[in-house]
Write a protein that holds these residues in place. Structure first.
Motif, short mmCIF file in Angstrom:
data_model
loop_
_atom_site.label_atom_id
_atom_site.label_comp_id
_atom_site.label_asym_id
_atom_site.label_seq_id
_atom_site.Cartn_x
_atom_site.Cartn_y
_atom_site.Cartn_z
N VAL A 106 -5.66 -41.70 36.94
CA VAL A 106 -4.38 -42.31 36.34
C VAL A 106 -3.86 -40.68 36.59
CG1 VAL A 106 -2.45 -42.73 34.57
CG2 VAL A 106 -4.40 -44.35 35.54
N THR A 107 -3.13 -40.35 36.61
CA THR A 107 -2.50 -39.17 36.74
C THR A 107 -0.79 -39.45 36.62
OG1 THR A 107 -3.96 -37.62 38.21
CG2 THR A 107 -1.33 -37.25 37.30
N SER A 108 -0.55 -38.47 35.25
CA SER A 108 1.02 -38.78 34.72
C SER A 108 1.12 -37.71 34.69
CB SER A 108 0.55 -39.69 33.37
OG SER A 108 0.48 -38.33 31.99
N ILE A 109 2.62 -37.80 34.69
CA ILE A 109 3.92 -36.13 35.28
C ILE A 109 4.98 -36.53 34.03
CG2 ILE A 109 2.68 -35.72 37.44
CD1 ILE A 109 5.09 -36.21 38.47
N PRO A 110 5.69 -35.83 33.25
CA PRO A 110 6.19 -35.96 32.73
C PRO A 110 8.43 -35.89 34.14
CG PRO A 110 6.00 -33.97 32.22
CD PRO A 110 4.89 -34.36 33.17
N VAL A 111 9.06 -36.29 33.35
CA VAL A 111 10.22 -36.71 34.43
C VAL A 111 11.17 -35.86 33.33
CG1 VAL A 111 12.12 -38.20 35.36
CG2 VAL A 111 9.30 -38.88 34.82
N GLU A 112 11.64 -34.77 33.75
CA GLU A 112 13.27 -33.53 33.18
C GLU A 112 14.23 -34.17 34.15
OE1 GLU A 112 11.41 -30.22 32.08
OE2 GLU A 112 9.82 -31.17 30.96
N GLY A 113 15.43 -34.12 33.58
CA GLY A 113 15.99 -33.71 33.94
C GLY A 113 17.37 -32.78 33.66
N ARG A 114 18.41 -32.70 34.50
CA ARG A 114 18.92 -31.57 33.61
C ARG A 114 20.97 -31.66 33.10
NH1 ARG A 114 17.30 -26.83 37.34
NH2 ARG A 114 15.93 -27.80 38.48
N PRO A 115 20.58 -31.01 32.27
CA PRO A 115 19.75 -29.17 31.82
C PRO A 115 18.92 -30.08 31.07
CG PRO A 115 21.27 -30.15 30.60
CD PRO A 115 22.24 -31.16 31.71
N LYS A 116 17.82 -29.41 30.98
CA LYS A 116 16.24 -29.87 30.74
C LYS A 116 16.33 -31.01 29.20
CE LYS A 116 11.48 -28.19 29.22
NZ LYS A 116 10.75 -27.84 29.76
N ARG A 117 16.05 -32.14 30.03
CA ARG A 117 15.60 -32.84 28.66
C ARG A 117 14.70 -34.20 29.25
NH1 ARG A 117 20.23 -37.78 31.28
NH2 ARG A 117 20.44 -36.06 32.55
N PHE A 118 13.96 -34.54 28.74
CA PHE A 118 12.63 -35.41 28.70
C PHE A 118 13.17 -36.98 29.06
CE2 PHE A 118 9.16 -37.81 27.63
CZ PHE A 118 8.25 -37.98 28.38
N LEU A 119 13.12 -37.44 30.01
CA LEU A 119 13.59 -38.50 30.70
C LEU A 119 12.58 -39.79 30.72
CD1 LEU A 119 16.46 -37.51 33.32
CD2 LEU A 119 16.76 -37.97 31.37
N GLY A 120 11.49 -39.41 30.75
CA GLY A 120 10.09 -40.53 30.46
C GLY A 120 8.92 -39.23 31.66
N ALA A 121 8.52 -40.79 31.84
CA ALA A 121 6.72 -40.09 32.78
C ALA A 121 6.23 -40.95 33.67
CB ALA A 121 5.83 -39.67 31.87
N ILE A 122 6.23 -40.99 34.84
CA ILE A 122 5.33 -41.67 36.13
C ILE A 122 3.86 -41.52 35.82
CG2 ILE A 122 5.10 -41.24 38.46
CD1 ILE A 122 7.89 -40.09 38.42
N ALA A 123 3.11 -42.98 36.03
CA ALA A 123 2.11 -42.66 36.38
C ALA A 123 1.67 -42.78 38.33
CB ALA A 123 0.98 -43.16 35.65
N LEU A 124 0.46 -42.53 38.67
CA LEU A 124 -0.30 -42.49 39.87
C LEU A 124 -1.05 -43.14 39.81
CD1 LEU A 124 1.45 -39.27 41.87
CD2 LEU A 124 2.81 -41.93 41.78
N PHE A 125 -2.05 -44.89 40.15
CA PHE A 125 -3.09 -44.60 39.91
C PHE A 125 -3.51 -45.42 41.55
CE2 PHE A 125 -0.14 -48.40 38.45
CZ PHE A 125 -0.45 -48.62 38.60
N TRP A 126 -4.87 -45.29 41.29
CA TRP A 126 -5.80 -45.67 42.61
C TRP A 126 -7.03 -46.42 42.11
CZ3 TRP A 126 -4.59 -40.87 41.42
CH2 TRP A 126 -5.28 -40.43 40.86
N ASN A 127 -7.78 -46.98 42.84
CA ASN A 127 -8.95 -47.63 42.27
C ASN A 127 -9.74 -46.25 42.66
OD1 ASN A 127 -9.12 -50.48 41.34
ND2 ASN A 127 -7.97 -50.94 43.81
N SER A 128 -10.83 -46.34 41.53
CA SER A 128 -11.62 -45.56 42.06
C SER A 128 -12.96 -46.01 42.39
CB SER A 128 -11.88 -44.52 40.29
OG SER A 128 -13.36 -44.23 40.67
N VAL A 129 -14.09 -45.56 43.02
CA VAL A 129 -15.14 -45.63 43.95
C VAL A 129 -15.94 -46.24 42.70
CG1 VAL A 129 -16.75 -45.14 45.49
CG2 VAL A 129 -14.69 -44.61 46.03
N GLN A 130 -16.52 -46.95 42.86
CA GLN A 130 -17.67 -47.51 41.97
C GLN A 130 -18.98 -47.54 42.33
OE1 GLN A 130 -16.41 -51.37 39.64
NE2 GLN A 130 -14.70 -51.59 39.51
#
Length: 130
Positions: A106-130
């Motif tokens: 999982v890699t997550s990143i913040p979501v910001e709007g303008r003017p600079k304001r924190f709006l939430g976050a996005i997580a991108l994820f994928w199955n890992s090779v076991q």
């Protein structure tokens, strides 16, 4: 449902175009959306779950470390991004709604709007090779 900032609406539309699993939350960690690729890993359609609180989604899929110990919400990259407003990454196991165990990255990143304001976050994820 309250009107969302345009940046979150556009983020959701962007998530629909990705071939990567995508999970979008607001600043309080409330789930706003996850895409079809995420549905395949999570084992349940977004239309069935709908929006959820951070407490609900962080417990729903039983995130565990490699030793099988349950992770707290604070251990999850997405929650770390919500707290710190910085990207985060991690690997852990989840149980899908169908009972399958998946090792995911999982890699997550913040979501910001303008003017600079924190709006939430996005997580991108994928199955890992076991």
């Amino acid at each position: 449902m309250a009107t969302q900032p345009i940046e979150l609406i556009l983020a959701r539309q962007f998530g629909d175009t990705l071939s990567q699993a995508f999970f979008l939350v607001d600043p309080q960690g409330n789930l706003l959306y996850y895409n079809e690729k995420a549905e395949m890993i999570l084992g349940v359609r977004f239309g069935e779950t709908g929006a959820m609180s951070q407490e609900e989604w962080s417990k729903m899929f039983l995130p565990k470390d490699v030793e099988g110990k349950l992770l707290t919400a604070e251990d999850l990259p997405l929650v770390q991004t919500l707290r710190n407003h910085k990207p985060a990454h991690g690997s852990f196991y989840i149980n899908s709604a169908t009972g399958e165990s998946h090792l995911i990255n999982v890699t997550s990143i913040p979501v910001e709007g303008r003017p600079k304001r924190f709006l939430g976050a996005i997580a991108l994820f994928w199955n890992s090779v076991q």
